[in-house]
Design a protein around this motif. Structure first.
Motif, PDB file in Angstrom:
ATOM      1  N   ALA A  98     119.684  28.899  19.720  1.00 54.82           N
ATOM      2  CA  ALA A  98     119.183  27.642  20.288  1.00 54.82           C
ATOM      3  C   ALA A  98     119.392  26.493  19.316  1.00 54.82           C
ATOM      4  O   ALA A  98     119.734  25.368  19.725  1.00 54.82           O
ATOM      5  CB  ALA A  98     117.698  27.794  20.626  1.00 54.82           C
ATOM      6  N   SER A  99     119.213  26.743  18.013  1.00 56.12           N
ATOM      7  CA  SER A  99     119.430  25.695  17.009  1.00 56.12           C
ATOM      8  C   SER A  99     120.893  25.290  16.957  1.00 56.12           C
ATOM      9  O   SER A  99     121.222  24.116  16.775  1.00 56.12           O
ATOM     10  CB  SER A  99     118.951  26.188  15.643  1.00 56.12           C
ATOM     11  OG  SER A  99     117.579  26.531  15.673  1.00 56.12           O
ATOM     12  N   PHE A 100     121.779  26.263  17.115  1.00 61.52           N
ATOM     13  CA  PHE A 100     123.214  25.964  17.122  1.00 61.52           C
ATOM     14  C   PHE A 100     123.570  25.090  18.319  1.00 61.52           C
ATOM     15  O   PHE A 100     124.321  24.104  18.201  1.00 61.52           O
ATOM     16  CB  PHE A 100     123.991  27.277  17.150  1.00 61.52           C
ATOM     17  CG  PHE A 100     125.482  27.104  17.087  1.00 61.52           C
ATOM     18  CD1 PHE A 100     126.096  26.614  15.948  1.00 61.52           C
ATOM     19  CD2 PHE A 100     126.280  27.433  18.170  1.00 61.52           C
ATOM     20  CE1 PHE A 100     127.470  26.451  15.888  1.00 61.52           C
ATOM     21  CE2 PHE A 100     127.650  27.280  18.124  1.00 61.52           C
ATOM     22  CZ  PHE A 100     128.239  26.783  16.975  1.00 61.52           C
ATOM     23  N   ALA A 101     123.017  25.433  19.501  1.00 59.96           N
ATOM     24  CA  ALA A 101     123.271  24.629  20.694  1.00 59.96           C
ATOM     25  C   ALA A 101     122.652  23.240  20.565  1.00 59.96           C
ATOM     26  O   ALA A 101     123.195  22.261  21.084  1.00 59.96           O
ATOM     27  CB  ALA A 101     122.710  25.349  21.925  1.00 59.96           C
ATOM     28  N   PHE A 102     121.511  23.141  19.873  1.00 60.68           N
ATOM     29  CA  PHE A 102     120.874  21.841  19.677  1.00 60.68           C
ATOM     30  C   PHE A 102     121.666  20.981  18.687  1.00 60.68           C
ATOM     31  O   PHE A 102     121.720  19.751  18.823  1.00 60.68           O
ATOM     32  CB  PHE A 102     119.447  22.057  19.149  1.00 60.68           C
ATOM     33  CG  PHE A 102     118.721  20.781  18.830  1.00 60.68           C
ATOM     34  CD1 PHE A 102     118.017  20.098  19.813  1.00 60.68           C
ATOM     35  CD2 PHE A 102     118.733  20.255  17.538  1.00 60.68           C
ATOM     36  CE1 PHE A 102     117.340  18.922  19.525  1.00 60.68           C
ATOM     37  CE2 PHE A 102     118.057  19.076  17.238  1.00 60.68           C
ATOM     38  CZ  PHE A 102     117.363  18.410  18.232  1.00 60.68           C
ATOM     39  N   SER A 116     115.261  34.871  13.464  1.00 67.94           N
ATOM     40  CA  SER A 116     115.436  35.429  14.806  1.00 67.94           C
ATOM     41  C   SER A 116     116.714  34.900  15.444  1.00 67.94           C
ATOM     42  O   SER A 116     117.057  33.723  15.331  1.00 67.94           O
ATOM     43  CB  SER A 116     114.230  35.085  15.681  1.00 67.94           C
ATOM     44  OG  SER A 116     114.153  33.682  15.887  1.00 67.94           O
ATOM     45  N   SER A 117     117.403  35.761  16.134  1.00 70.20           N
ATOM     46  CA  SER A 117     118.671  35.385  16.772  1.00 70.20           C
ATOM     47  C   SER A 117     118.495  34.344  17.864  1.00 70.20           C
ATOM     48  O   SER A 117     119.286  33.393  17.956  1.00 70.20           O
ATOM     49  CB  SER A 117     119.365  36.633  17.327  1.00 70.20           C
ATOM     50  OG  SER A 117     119.689  37.531  16.284  1.00 70.20           O
ATOM     51  N   TYR A 177     123.492  20.816  10.756  1.00 68.83           N
ATOM     52  CA  TYR A 177     122.987  20.541  12.098  1.00 68.83           C
ATOM     53  C   TYR A 177     122.173  21.717  12.630  1.00 68.83           C
ATOM     54  O   TYR A 177     121.183  21.535  13.346  1.00 68.83           O
ATOM     55  CB  TYR A 177     124.149  20.228  13.032  1.00 68.83           C
ATOM     56  CG  TYR A 177     124.996  19.065  12.571  1.00 68.83           C
ATOM     57  CD1 TYR A 177     124.571  17.767  12.753  1.00 68.83           C
ATOM     58  CD2 TYR A 177     126.221  19.270  11.940  1.00 68.83           C
ATOM     59  CE1 TYR A 177     125.341  16.685  12.334  1.00 68.83           C
ATOM     60  CE2 TYR A 177     127.002  18.203  11.513  1.00 68.83           C
ATOM     61  CZ  TYR A 177     126.548  16.921  11.707  1.00 68.83           C
ATOM     62  OH  TYR A 177     127.315  15.866  11.275  1.00 68.83           O
ATOM     63  N   VAL A 178     122.578  22.950  12.276  1.00 65.21           N
ATOM     64  CA  VAL A 178     121.807  24.126  12.677  1.00 65.21           C
ATOM     65  C   VAL A 178     120.439  24.121  11.999  1.00 65.21           C
ATOM     66  O   VAL A 178     119.412  24.437  12.629  1.00 65.21           O
ATOM     67  CB  VAL A 178     122.589  25.413  12.349  1.00 65.21           C
ATOM     68  CG1 VAL A 178     121.746  26.650  12.640  1.00 65.21           C
ATOM     69  CG2 VAL A 178     123.874  25.471  13.156  1.00 65.21           C
ATOM     70  N   PHE A 179     120.389  23.762  10.732  1.00 67.15           N
ATOM     71  CA  PHE A 179     119.104  23.700  10.028  1.00 67.15           C
ATOM     72  C   PHE A 179     118.177  22.663  10.674  1.00 67.15           C
ATOM     73  O   PHE A 179     116.980  22.892  10.831  1.00 67.15           O
ATOM     74  CB  PHE A 179     119.327  23.352   8.559  1.00 67.15           C
ATOM     75  CG  PHE A 179     119.982  24.446   7.774  1.00 67.15           C
ATOM     76  CD1 PHE A 179     119.852  25.773   8.160  1.00 67.15           C
ATOM     77  CD2 PHE A 179     120.747  24.152   6.654  1.00 67.15           C
ATOM     78  CE1 PHE A 179     120.465  26.795   7.443  1.00 67.15           C
ATOM     79  CE2 PHE A 179     121.359  25.163   5.935  1.00 67.15           C
ATOM     80  CZ  PHE A 179     121.223  26.484   6.337  1.00 67.15           C
ATOM     81  N   GLY A 194     111.817  24.957  15.964  1.00 63.85           N
ATOM     82  CA  GLY A 194     110.747  25.818  15.457  1.00 63.85           C
ATOM     83  C   GLY A 194     109.418  25.114  15.456  1.00 63.85           C
ATOM     84  O   GLY A 194     108.375  25.700  15.787  1.00 63.85           O
ATOM     85  N   THR A 195     109.416  23.841  15.078  1.00 64.77           N
ATOM     86  CA  THR A 195     108.170  23.074  15.082  1.00 64.77           C
ATOM     87  C   THR A 195     107.680  22.833  16.508  1.00 64.77           C
ATOM     88  O   THR A 195     106.474  22.894  16.788  1.00 64.77           O
ATOM     89  CB  THR A 195     108.380  21.741  14.367  1.00 64.77           C
ATOM     90  OG1 THR A 195     108.848  21.979  13.042  1.00 64.77           O
ATOM     91  CG2 THR A 195     107.076  20.962  14.298  1.00 64.77           C
TER      92      THR A 195
END
Length: 415
Positions: free
Chosen positions: A55-59, A49-50, A30-32, A39-40
């Motif tokens: 943000a990816s983890f929260a998404f 980048s942290s 899910y993070v990926f 990112g896109t």
């Protein structure tokens, strides 16, 4: 102190830590996905980048909550919680979430598991290497300048002396965070993964149905096998007493023994077939008054007792369920009379239709109290159970020097 160490590093804490690491591993896809999408969308393609990772983890967590609606999520999570978090099996539900509330609780649990698991997994990857460097820093001076990531304060002697203490404190803090997160998951697992009231009701109904089947099988075995053993014992004893004086009676008794045992083996095979997993029930038909009342009286009379039967009802017109249960009641009533009063007593049986009820009466003299055998009690209880299941009644007791059993069965069966 020992209890605190067990809380941080005991077997249960280690298993819960593994459970959290599994949650972090489940969160990675899910993070990926979040990294690619965010990112896109933002043009920030620096995946290392942290800010983008956070943000990816929260998404990814809301996406994980949506995928938790698959039917296998709750059974798999419940199994993992049982083995790794030490939660009692009866406090968890192992079937798919059916209702909206159950699906919501499963989604909340899955999000909590992956969220805490992702945080603890990240800490487990980052903290130990840094803590080990701090612990061994006083022994390896060249580590102080690696990449310039250690502050200049480490050039001071007091800072180098405290570095191992800080490293150990970081490891203990990591263990404390993992233990606390594991305890939190174990605390919230029953409310979120446990059975709902409708699940408990369904489980209670399933247990009640299974218990009813077991009780019925127990009654069938008791009535069929118990009657056969009592009849065969009496028939064999009577044949032995007149072996040299009445060969014809002996032949009849042996024939009755053969018929009794053959029928009982068929009934036993039918009952045991239900108990065997994956086996089909036996094909022996359940005995009824219409099919075997005359045979039952003949086999009982072959053992010596005088059975006077009065049948003021047409067995062929009785409902099949009533006829079957009435047969077992008559069988058990005669068996009790023979077993407790002996084979030389006169037994009276009466079957009649009174109004909308079938009445069964079995009566025999009490005789000498020494002739009664100790034990028993299940037969009368089984008769009462059969009558109650059909909506009828059963009474038994001594009255006027005789033992009397009276059973009333509604002709229309249970309501």
């Amino acid at each position: 102190m020992r209890g605190f160490a067990r809380f941080l590093f005991g077997r249960r804490a280690r298993l819960r830590w593994i459970h959290l690491i599994l949650g972090g591993a489940l969160a990675m896809p899910y993070v990926f996905v979040g990294e690619v999408v965010l990112g896109t969308a933002t043009g920030a393609m620096d995946f290392g980048s942290s800010p983008l990772q956070l943000a990816s983890f929260a998404f990814g967590l809301p996406v994980a909550a949506l995928t938790s609606l698959f039917p296998l999520t709750r059974p798999l999570e419940a199994g993992a919680v049982r083995w790794l978090c030490g939660v009692d099996a009866d406090r968890l539900a192992y079937g798919p979430a059916r209702t909206r509330a159950a699906k919501g609780r499963t989604a909340a649990w899955f999000t909590l598991h992956l969220g805490l698991g992702g945080v603890i997994s990240g800490m487990s990857l980052a903290v130990p290497p840094f803590a080990v460097v701090l612990i061994v820093l006083p022994l390896f001076a060249r580590l102080r300048g690696i990449g310039g990531w250690l502050p200049e304060v480490m050039d001071h002697t007091w800072a180098l002396a405290l570095a191992p203490v800080a490293g150990v404190a970081m490891l203990v803090a990591l263990a404390g965070c993992a233990a606390g997160a594991g305890a939190l998951l174990a605390r919230w697992a029953p409310p979120l993964l446990g059975p709902a009231p409708e699940d408990r009701l369904a489980a209670a109904e399933a247990r009640a149905a299974e218990l009813a089947v077991r009780n019925r099988l127990a009654r069938e075995l008791h009535d069929s096998v118990g009657h056969a053993l009592s009849a065969v014992t009496l028939q064999a004893g009577a044949a032995r007493r007149v072996l040299g004086s009445d060969p014809e009676f002996v032949r009849e008794a042996l024939a009755a023994i053969e018929e009794t045992t053959r029928r009982t083996v068929g009934e036993l095979d039918a009952v045991l077939g239900v108990l065997r997993d994956g086996d089909t029930p036996g094909t022996a038909p359940a005995p009824t008054l219409a099919a075997d009342l005359d045979g039952l009286l003949r086999r009982v009379g072959a053992g010596g007792p005088r059975v006077t039967a009065t049948v003021d009802a047409d067995p062929a017109t009785l409902p099949p369920l009533v006829s079957r249960e009435a047969y077992r009641i008559v069988q058990e009533g005669l068996s009790n009379a023979l077993k407790h009063a002996g084979d030389q007593v006169a037994v009276t049986l009466r079957i009649e239709v009174v109004g909308e009820h079938l009445e069964i009466t079995v009566e025999n003299p009490l005789g000498d109290a020494a002739a009664y055998r100790p034990g028993g009690g299940h037969g009368l209880r089984g008769i009462a159970d059969r009558a109650r299941l059909l909506g009828g009644s059963a009474e038994a007791g001594a009255s006027g020097g005789a033992w009397r059993l009276n059973v009333r069965l509604p002709m229309k069966g249970p309501a």
